[in-house]
Design a protein around this motif. Sequence first.
Motif, mmCIF file in Angstrom:
data_model
loop_
_atom_site.group_PDB
_atom_site.id
_atom_site.type_symbol
_atom_site.label_atom_id
_atom_site.label_comp_id
_atom_site.label_asym_id
_atom_site.label_seq_id
_atom_site.Cartn_x
_atom_site.Cartn_y
_atom_site.Cartn_z
ATOM 1 N N LYS A 1 0.700 -1.322 0.110
ATOM 2 C CA LYS A 1 0.171 0.012 -0.036
ATOM 3 C C LYS A 1 0.997 1.295 0.043
ATOM 4 N N GLN A 2 1.935 1.261 0.764
ATOM 5 C CA GLN A 2 2.816 2.501 0.740
ATOM 6 C C GLN A 2 3.381 2.543 -0.690
ATOM 7 N N PHE A 3 3.785 1.691 -1.168
ATOM 8 C CA PHE A 3 4.360 1.759 -2.535
ATOM 9 C C PHE A 3 3.343 2.252 -3.664
ATOM 10 N N PHE A 4 2.224 1.663 -3.548
ATOM 11 C CA PHE A 4 1.142 2.054 -4.447
ATOM 12 C C PHE A 4 0.858 3.668 -4.023
ATOM 13 N N ILE A 5 0.570 4.031 -2.991
ATOM 14 C CA ILE A 5 0.449 5.453 -2.810
ATOM 15 C C ILE A 5 1.456 6.396 -3.275
ATOM 16 N N PHE A 6 2.928 5.831 -3.128
ATOM 17 C CA PHE A 6 3.824 6.779 -3.626
ATOM 18 C C PHE A 6 3.865 6.845 -5.207
ATOM 19 N N LYS A 7 3.791 5.527 -5.539
ATOM 20 C CA LYS A 7 3.826 5.241 -7.248
ATOM 21 C C LYS A 7 2.736 6.305 -7.690
ATOM 22 N N TYR A 8 1.480 6.412 -6.939
ATOM 23 C CA TYR A 8 0.172 7.229 -7.425
ATOM 24 C C TYR A 8 0.924 8.525 -7.491
ATOM 25 N N LEU A 9 1.479 9.133 -6.610
ATOM 26 C CA LEU A 9 1.913 10.589 -6.400
ATOM 27 C C LEU A 9 2.879 11.017 -7.374
ATOM 28 N N LEU A 10 3.582 10.060 -7.632
ATOM 29 C CA LEU A 10 4.922 10.140 -8.629
ATOM 30 C C LEU A 10 4.176 10.226 -10.086
ATOM 31 N N ARG A 11 3.386 9.405 -10.434
ATOM 32 C CA ARG A 11 2.674 9.450 -11.800
ATOM 33 C C ARG A 11 2.012 10.761 -12.130
ATOM 34 N N HIS A 12 1.848 11.597 -11.028
ATOM 35 C CA HIS A 12 1.355 13.235 -11.042
ATOM 36 C C HIS A 12 1.925 13.986 -10.395
ATOM 37 N N PRO A 13 3.606 14.220 -10.852
ATOM 38 C CA PRO A 13 4.369 15.235 -10.469
ATOM 39 C C PRO A 13 3.891 16.509 -10.616
ATOM 40 N N ASN A 14 4.310 17.139 -9.242
ATOM 41 C CA ASN A 14 3.804 18.499 -9.004
ATOM 42 C C ASN A 14 2.409 18.951 -9.126
ATOM 43 N N GLN A 15 1.598 17.838 -9.049
ATOM 44 C CA GLN A 15 -0.065 18.115 -9.175
ATOM 45 C C GLN A 15 -0.513 17.754 -7.653
ATOM 46 N N ILE A 16 -1.266 18.752 -7.201
ATOM 47 C CA ILE A 16 -1.982 18.557 -5.829
ATOM 48 C C ILE A 16 -3.295 17.447 -6.202
ATOM 49 N N LEU A 17 -2.989 16.441 -5.447
ATOM 50 C CA LEU A 17 -3.971 15.334 -5.379
ATOM 51 C C LEU A 17 -4.792 15.379 -4.257
ATOM 52 N N THR A 18 -6.027 15.264 -4.079
ATOM 53 C CA THR A 18 -6.841 15.478 -2.855
ATOM 54 C C THR A 18 -7.000 14.122 -2.378
ATOM 55 N N LYS A 19 -7.454 13.868 -1.026
ATOM 56 C CA LYS A 19 -7.316 12.786 -0.278
ATOM 57 C C LYS A 19 -8.331 11.831 -0.965
ATOM 58 N N GLU A 20 -9.274 12.440 -1.482
ATOM 59 C CA GLU A 20 -10.340 11.436 -2.048
ATOM 60 C C GLU A 20 -9.893 10.823 -3.338
ATOM 61 N N GLN A 21 -9.142 11.584 -4.246
ATOM 62 C CA GLN A 21 -8.472 10.961 -5.245
ATOM 63 C C GLN A 21 -7.582 9.900 -4.920
ATOM 64 N N ILE A 22 -6.701 10.032 -3.887
ATOM 65 C CA ILE A 22 -5.791 9.019 -3.642
ATOM 66 C C ILE A 22 -6.304 7.876 -3.031
ATOM 67 N N TYR A 23 -7.350 8.097 -2.307
ATOM 68 C CA TYR A 23 -7.792 6.917 -1.401
ATOM 69 C C TYR A 23 -8.631 6.213 -2.177
ATOM 70 N N GLU A 24 -9.430 6.813 -3.227
ATOM 71 C CA GLU A 24 -10.047 5.945 -4.029
ATOM 72 C C GLU A 24 -9.372 5.169 -5.192
ATOM 73 N N ALA A 25 -8.262 5.851 -5.544
ATOM 74 C CA ALA A 25 -7.268 5.243 -6.510
ATOM 75 C C ALA A 25 -6.469 3.986 -5.858
ATOM 76 N N ILE A 26 -6.259 4.056 -4.832
ATOM 77 C CA ILE A 26 -5.608 2.973 -4.012
ATOM 78 C C ILE A 26 -6.302 1.810 -3.534
ATOM 79 N N TRP A 27 -7.378 2.024 -2.944
ATOM 80 C CA TRP A 27 -8.432 1.353 -2.086
ATOM 81 C C TRP A 27 -9.494 0.943 -2.924
#
Length: 222
Positions: free
Chosen positions: A152-178
């Motif tokens: 889960k930690q790697f998937f979260i980190f990878k998701y953030l890296l896929r969107h460099p310099n972009q502000i991602l909401t908690k909702e976006q990240i949670y729904e993409a990972i879980w």
Amino acid sequence: MNILYIEDDTEIGSWLHKDLSDRGYNVTWLKSGEGAIEQMNEMDLVILDIMLPGLDGFSIGQRLKKEHPTTPILLLSARTSIDDKLQGLHFADDYVTKPFHPDELAARVEVLLRRFEKISAPFIQLSHLRIYIPENRVLDVRTNTEIPLTAKQFFIFKYLLRHPNQILTKEQIYEAIWENPYLDGDKTLMVHIRHLREKIEEDPSNPQIIETIRGIGYRVKQ
């Protein structure tokens, strides 16, 4: 990376289009092979369903591969017989049977992109970290040791890296990972981010890699 996705099933197509887009790919979705050849000059990879209206995926794929031999093709099909797989692999570079997990498909996409040298860098360098996305590995270059992350930690980190310099909401990240709706007040993501920072940040109390955007979410600066 630009992906041409050919799929006539609206439900599967919408789901996979969103998943690949969330992972940072530019996805062009067609519901038949019509117009595919005109798109190919801009594409790094093709995901092609076999069962299509008009010409089937075998016919379309053979034509695309003949005209663009350096563009990898990944076939999708509910057909599991060895004869279908062998027919597909005469021209395609990989064959995935339905149903499939999105993480498996994404991994296969990355392998093909690297095999065909569509992705030039074998890793991402970020501060003292060297991140090997296909291998799910993070290396601390200061000590040349691997940083052990949970899936889960790697998937979260990878998701953030896929969107460099972009502000991602908690909702976006949670729904993409879980892959479940985010419930206001849920602390699950916050806890995972805290544990991730403890492993990758030089000073977790003053994070420089995963930045908190107060009241919104998180961002990785590159």
